[in-house]
Write a protein that holds these residues in place. Sequence first.
Motif: not given
Length: 386
Positions: A77-83
Motif C-alpha cells: 500500500t501507499h507505494t508508487r511505481v516510478d517506471a
Amino acid sequence: MSAPLTIIGSGMAGIGLLKQLRMLDADCPVTLITADSGDDYSKPLLSTGFAKRLAPEKLAARSALEVAAQLGAVVRTHTRVDAIDAQERCLHIGEERLAYGELVLATGAAPSVPFAIPEALADRVFSINDLDDYRNFHAALEAFGQRARVAIIGAGLVGSEFANDLAAGGHRVSLVAPEQAPLPRLLPEPLGRALGEAFAAAGISLHLGRGVERLERVGSDVGVALDDGSRLEADLMLVATGLRPRIELAQAAGLAAGPTGIQVDRYLRTSAPGIHALGDVACVAGVNAMYVQPLQASAKALARTLAGSPTQVSYGAWPVLVKTPLLPVVALPPLQTPARWRIEGEGGDLAALAEDVDERLLGFALTGACVKRKVELARAAPPLLG
C-alpha cells in the motif's frame, strides 16, 4: 521461484481481477501494488454515502491486510511505481527493482481539473475518485455540520450523483456547469432539463451554461467567480469535471496509449509483451467504457487468460444506471452520432431513442417511470463490444 504476476492498482479493476483469478488458480504468486490504502470497496458506493451518513470505514468490505490474507497476495500500500522496464520485465520503485512475470495495469483514471486552485483553498477544494478521497471530503464536511454549503463543479455522471446524494444528506448544494442541462454525455437535452427541474425542486441551486472564471478566498468561504459575472460562495467545493485515464507510466514505458487510454486488444494485451491493462485506464479495441459492467467483464476474461485459457472480452448492450433518486435515469449512449433522437413521454417520464437513418436503434436514454423499459430496449440495442 518465478517472478509473480504483478497488478498495479487496487480499485475495482485490480482487486476484481485478483478475486476472479483466485477462483481459477489458488496458488500463483501475485503482488498487488497500490498508491492508496488498498481497501476493498465498491466505487459506486462513494456517491451514495452522504445521504446515508456513512462513515468511510462503512464503505470498505475489507482492509488491505484482509485482502492479502484472504486472496493470497502480497499487497503493498501507499507505494508508487516510478517506471516500468518492459524489456527487463521489472518495475522501478525508488531505488528498488521489482521483477514481474506478467504485469497488469489497473491504474484507473484521475480527475481532470480545468482551472487553478489557489493554495489558500487547498483544504476546501476536493475531488472524490477513491475511498481515500471520500475520507478526506467526509472529514471536511463533518467540520461544517449538517447544513454545509457545497459547490459542485460539473454536471456529468459524478457531479449529478454527488449533487443528489449531498442534497439528500441535508446539505445546501450549488451545481455549476457550462452545459445547459445535466448529464450532457448521457442524455439529450430535453431529458437533461427534466433532471435539472427535479434537482431544482429539491432545493439544488443550478448555475448551468456557466463556467468557472476563478476561485478565491472570501473571508472564511470559497468564492467562485463565474464567467457571466455572477458569483457564489460555499464552505466546500467538489470538482467533478471529468476523468482522464492514468496513462503516464505506460507512455513512459513506450506502450501505445493516448487520451482514450492504454490501447489493448480484446485479450487486454498492450503493445508490450507480458503487459495487460483493464478498467478505466484501458481502451479495449477502440472502446473505453468507464462503467462497472465492462470492467467486471474484462476482469473475468483476463483472469481466464492469465490462468492459461486465452479469452477475448465482449461487452453487451449494458445501460448505465445513474444514481439520482430525485429522477431515476438509465442511459445507453450510442457509439456513433445518431441521425435523430426520437423522444416520447411527458413531464419527467421520458424515453429518448437514438436511431440511424434506417430507424435502427443505436442507444437510448430513459427518465422517471420510463426506466422500466431498460431491459426491453437493451435487448434491441447493439452491444458495446460484440
